[in-house]
Design a protein around this motif. Structure first.
Motif, mmCIF file in Angstrom:
data_model
loop_
_atom_site.group_PDB
_atom_site.id
_atom_site.type_symbol
_atom_site.label_atom_id
_atom_site.label_comp_id
_atom_site.label_asym_id
_atom_site.label_seq_id
_atom_site.Cartn_x
_atom_site.Cartn_y
_atom_site.Cartn_z
ATOM 1 N N UNK A 1 12.674 -6.180 -30.437
ATOM 2 C CA UNK A 1 11.671 -6.425 -31.492
ATOM 3 C C UNK A 1 10.324 -5.854 -31.064
ATOM 4 N N UNK A 2 9.875 -6.233 -29.877
ATOM 5 C CA UNK A 2 8.575 -5.777 -29.397
ATOM 6 C C UNK A 2 8.540 -4.272 -29.163
ATOM 7 N N UNK A 3 9.641 -3.734 -28.655
ATOM 8 C CA UNK A 3 9.690 -2.285 -28.398
ATOM 9 C C UNK A 3 9.555 -1.500 -29.702
ATOM 10 N N UNK A 4 10.224 -1.979 -30.738
ATOM 11 C CA UNK A 4 10.104 -1.300 -32.034
ATOM 12 C C UNK A 4 8.681 -1.402 -32.584
ATOM 13 N N UNK A 5 8.068 -2.564 -32.409
ATOM 14 C CA UNK A 5 6.686 -2.738 -32.894
ATOM 15 C C UNK A 5 5.770 -1.711 -32.220
ATOM 16 N N UNK A 6 5.900 -1.563 -30.911
ATOM 17 C CA UNK A 6 5.080 -0.582 -30.177
ATOM 18 C C UNK A 6 5.204 0.808 -30.793
ATOM 19 N N UNK A 7 6.455 1.192 -31.000
ATOM 20 C CA UNK A 7 6.732 2.534 -31.502
ATOM 21 C C UNK A 7 6.231 2.697 -32.942
ATOM 22 N N UNK A 8 6.516 1.701 -33.767
ATOM 23 C CA UNK A 8 6.141 1.789 -35.185
ATOM 24 C C UNK A 8 4.628 1.776 -35.373
ATOM 25 N N UNK A 9 3.942 0.961 -34.591
ATOM 26 C CA UNK A 9 2.477 0.933 -34.715
ATOM 27 C C UNK A 9 1.906 2.320 -34.454
ATOM 28 N N UNK A 10 2.427 2.986 -33.409
ATOM 29 C CA UNK A 10 1.935 4.311 -33.041
ATOM 30 C C UNK A 10 2.349 5.355 -34.062
ATOM 31 N N UNK A 11 3.637 5.380 -34.353
ATOM 32 C CA UNK A 11 4.158 6.481 -35.174
ATOM 33 C C UNK A 11 3.824 6.342 -36.648
ATOM 34 N N UNK A 12 3.875 5.129 -37.167
ATOM 35 C CA UNK A 12 3.649 4.942 -38.601
ATOM 36 C C UNK A 12 2.174 4.720 -38.911
ATOM 37 N N UNK A 13 1.503 3.963 -38.042
ATOM 38 C CA UNK A 13 0.130 3.550 -38.386
ATOM 39 C C UNK A 13 -0.936 4.121 -37.444
ATOM 40 N N UNK A 14 -0.516 4.865 -36.436
ATOM 41 C CA UNK A 14 -1.424 5.431 -35.436
ATOM 42 C C UNK A 14 -2.320 4.369 -34.798
ATOM 43 N N UNK A 15 -1.708 3.244 -34.484
ATOM 44 C CA UNK A 15 -2.432 2.162 -33.811
ATOM 45 C C UNK A 15 -1.862 2.038 -32.394
ATOM 46 N N UNK A 16 -2.739 2.102 -31.387
ATOM 47 C CA UNK A 16 -2.276 2.044 -30.000
ATOM 48 C C UNK A 16 -1.708 0.677 -29.632
ATOM 49 N N UNK A 17 -2.467 -0.312 -29.995
ATOM 50 C CA UNK A 17 -2.006 -1.676 -29.704
ATOM 51 C C UNK A 17 -2.599 -2.617 -30.743
ATOM 52 N N UNK A 18 -1.861 -3.688 -31.063
ATOM 53 C CA UNK A 18 -2.426 -4.667 -32.003
ATOM 54 C C UNK A 18 -3.468 -5.529 -31.288
ATOM 55 N N UNK A 19 -4.332 -6.181 -32.036
ATOM 56 C CA UNK A 19 -5.280 -7.102 -31.405
ATOM 57 C C UNK A 19 -4.615 -8.452 -31.157
ATOM 58 N N UNK A 20 -3.724 -8.806 -32.080
ATOM 59 C CA UNK A 20 -3.010 -10.080 -31.923
ATOM 60 C C UNK A 20 -1.556 -9.943 -32.367
ATOM 61 N N UNK A 21 -0.694 -10.701 -31.702
ATOM 62 C CA UNK A 21 0.682 -10.864 -32.178
ATOM 63 C C UNK A 21 0.922 -12.365 -32.353
ATOM 64 N N UNK A 22 1.458 -12.722 -33.503
ATOM 65 C CA UNK A 22 1.688 -14.138 -33.798
ATOM 66 C C UNK A 22 3.178 -14.349 -34.078
ATOM 67 N N UNK A 23 3.751 -15.368 -33.450
ATOM 68 C CA UNK A 23 5.171 -15.675 -33.667
ATOM 69 C C UNK A 23 5.387 -17.177 -33.593
ATOM 70 N N UNK A 24 6.342 -17.683 -34.358
ATOM 71 C CA UNK A 24 6.663 -19.107 -34.270
ATOM 72 C C UNK A 24 7.475 -19.373 -33.000
ATOM 73 N N UNK A 25 7.390 -20.604 -32.497
ATOM 74 C CA UNK A 25 8.086 -20.954 -31.258
ATOM 75 C C UNK A 25 8.840 -22.274 -31.403
#
Lengths: 261, 417
Positions: free
Chosen positions: B218-242
């Motif tokens: 999940x996280x690996x895909x987010x890294x790739x998609x942020x860069x490739x689709x949105x040209x974002x290096x890293x998000x400022x926050x990640x939120x997930x339920x626990x």
């Protein structure tokens, strides 16, 4: 520590099997616990485990699980187990042990638990969910020994030779051998491999071996004479109590004790 | 091919200790079984064939990669940070659970096991396990607390259709924790041919690490998609339920050592965190350490160490323990743990449905609820990724009931005739 050893020596001298029985603290009530412990001692039982009830008793079968839950539902506290231990260890001669799950110990404080248990007259601790791997973190065996109690290691048919050896290095008193794969509970017949498994265990374990899990009648006990050193009867007695009260427990106990000689 | 086996400073040691948490607190009879799983797990880490097969299943069976979707309408409406949704609900079986099930079942198969057993609370993990068992031609038995078994009939029905045997567990509180106990007991008795497919990043070693690794996709895909689709290096926050914490640890894992990314886990606040029994928020008020179900972590328990009942509107978060790596990440302050109450969760669920046309699972709606609050406080140039761990179809009965929908009640009545 002496108490368990003395009792084991007595068993050996009398050339018979020892008997360990089990009660769940607070089930059906503390008053019934006291009567049952008294009855067990009078019938010739050698050791009694007092199980401290826990919300998630992972190694126990349906009967003992139910007893754990009902005891807790009635409001049994850990301090009740200590009170019962204190009172009964003064009333009867044979060694009493605490059985339970490690969260109870951790929550109480491991060192304090061992100290208080020993003070209350407890001779040994049987906590199946604290394996050797965690000893470095928890110092459970260390504190058990420090306060003069025996650390009863629990082994199973699944234990590899390597694990049997490792456990033999820290075990004291006797080793509790779970006679079958599975949980506690009275069974119609004993595991067919039991005899072989005990032999395998005895190659590496030089202290006496208690065999439990599934032992429910005199025939089972007789078949272990000369093979095991102690038999453990747990669920079967609770079941007897449910069926016919203290009288039925007494009858079964007598036939089991008879079968050990 | 992606490497899901990431090493970082929060990893467990060789005995499964995340510093003081985790470990393997189980009876002797389970140790050989766990050692066998551990050996298998260590072997597949360096097995390119295994990885190839797993990636193929992820891609062609489960439908990965799941989209990372920019929720523009919701972001515009809130007027703050941009919210991106990792659409794990678009996986086969409707949630992230399948990632772990495919990984473990494939491992079980490699180890020569013929039978999968699993615990399930609401039934999501049970359905995912039954699904992969059918796919990989294995027998399957799922244990479910009697209370859950009775109120989650649809999932029981699906599991049975998938060929699994579902067993109602009648001991203890008849909930998830009792299903775990029953599954462990089955395993103890049938260890030779059986694999315990545990559903979250908890339990005895190696499960917390292994489940995390299978969810790291999940996280690996987010890294790739942020860069490739949105040209974002890293998000400022990640939120997930626990709940147990598997979807959260999966999306957090590749970012754990990137301190610039704020990580937020959201627990179930239920009816309020003030009173034990009303919530499932383990890390909010004086967390209490314990050893239950084979691992050391924080548990909701009383002064005697007895596990306590929990409450959450979402069955998937209704659990008294939390995975040991989360305990460590909490202690280190690397992840902040917040909570969302049932009411906020329903409001978030409704808003997301209206603004984006996405029906989120109630579990995931906890993360959405927190992200809504957070986004409002941030500027437009900030980016928040929310792990939408599951879709909400399964929650139709609960949500319709909470919203008091009269036509739904009428429908249920008519259907029951």
């Amino acid at each position: 520590m002496k108490k368990i050893k003395d009792q084991l020596n007595k068993i050996k001298k009398e050339n018979r099997l020892g008997v360990m029985t089990h009660i769940v603290v607070g089930y059906p009530s503390l008053e019934e616990n006291k009567k049952m412990i008294q009855l067990m001692a009078e019938t010739g039982v050698d050791f009694i485990e007092l199980q401290i009830p826990f919300s998630d008793p992972m190694a126990d079968g349906p009967m003992i699980m139910k007893a754990n839950k009902e005891s807790l539902d009635q409001g049994t506290k850990v301090r009740d187990a200590f009170m019962l231990m204190r009172e009964m260890s003064q009333k009867i001669e044979i060694p009493l042990l605490f059985m339970g799950y490690f969260n109870t110990v951790l929550n109480y404080g491991t060192e304090k638990f061992c100290h208080d248990a020993s003070q209350a007259g407890c001779s040994g601790l049987i906590f199946p969910d604290i394996p050797l791997e965690e000893e470095k973190e928890e110092n459970f065996i260390k504190h058990t020994n420090e306060f003069g109690m025996n650390s009863i290691r629990v082994l199973s048919p699944a234990s590899t030779t390597e694990r049997i050896k490792k456990n033999s290095e820290v075990a004291s008193g006797f080793v509790y051998f779970v006679g079958r794969k599975g949980t506690t509970g009275a069974k119609k017949s004993l595991d067919s491999l039991l005899e072989k498994n005990i032999e395998r265990l005895k190659k590496h374990i030089k202290i006496p071996v208690a065999v439990g899990f599934g032992i429910s009648n005199a025939t089972h006990v007789r078949s272990l004479v000369g093979k095991a050193d102690v038999v453990v009867v747990g669920s079967a007695l609770l079941e007897a109590y449910e069926l016919g009260g203290m009288k039925k427990v007494g009858n079964i106990l007598e036939s089991i004790v008879d079968a050990t000689r | 091919m992606k490497n899901i086996f990431i090493k970082n400073k929060y990893n467990a040691d060789s005995h499964g200790h995340f510093e003081e948490y985790g470990g393997r607190y189980v009876p002797e009879m389970l140790i050989p079984a766990l050692e066998e799983v551990e050996r298998g797990y260590n072997e597949i880490k360096n097995d390119p064939v295994f990885m190839e097969e797993l990636m193929d299943l992820f891609h062609n069976y489960s439908g990965r990669p799941t989209p990372l979707y920019f929720a523009k309408n919701l972001s515009d409406y809130l007027g703050g940070a941009k919210i991106f949704l990792k659409q794990e609900g678009l996986n086969h079986t409707g949630a992230h659970k399948i990632n772990n099930c495919l990984g473990q079942a494939l491992l079980a198969k490699k180890m020569g096991k013929k039978r999968l057993i699993a615990e399930t609370g609401a039934g999501q993990h049970g359905v995912a396990t039954a699904t992969v068992a059918a796919k990989l031609k294995m027998k399957c038995k799922v244990y479910m607390g009697k209370v859950d078994y009775d109120r989650q009939r649809p999932n029981v029905f699906w599991m049975e259709q998938l060929g699994a045997e579902v067993v109602p567990v009648e001991h203890g509180t008849q909930r998830l924790k009792d299903a775990v106990t029953a599954t462990l007991q089955d395993w103890i008795e049938n260890v030779d041919d059986t694999f315990y497919l545990l559903g979250s990043a908890l339990g005895p070693h190696p499960y917390p690490s292994m489940v995390r690794d299978f969810q790291t996709i999940i996280g690996l895909e987010v890294q790739k998609q942020l860069k490739e689709v949105y040209e974002i290096d890293r998000p400022d926050f990640i939120v997930a339920c626990v709940g147990g914490g598997s979807n959260a640890i999966g999306i957090f894992n590749p970012y754990l050592e990137d301190e610039k990314v704020g990580l937020i886990g959201v627990e179930a606040g239920g009816k309020g965190v003030g009173k034990i029994g009303n919530h499932a928020a383990r890390l909010q008020k004086d967390p209490k350490i314990g050893v239950v179900e084979g691992y050391k972590s924080y548990f909701l328990q009383d002064s005697d160490g007895q596990l306590q009942n929990t409450h959450s509107i979402s069955a998937g978060l209704d659990y008294a323990g939390i995975g040991p790596e989360h305990a460590l990440l909490w202690k280190k302050g690397r992840v902040k743990y917040q909570y969302a109450a049932d009411k906020e969760v329903i409001a978030a669920f409704k808003l997301l449905a209206k603004k984006e046309g996405i029906i989120a699972a109630l579990e995931s709606s906890h993360a959405v609820a927190h992200a809504i609050d957070l986004a409002k406080k941030l500027d437009r140039n900030k980016n928040i990724v929310v792990n939408l761990s599951g879709r909400g179809d399964k929650d139709i009965f609960i949500i319709a009931k909470v919203l008091g929908d009269e036509k739904w009640k009428k429908f249920l009545k008519e259907e029951s005739l």
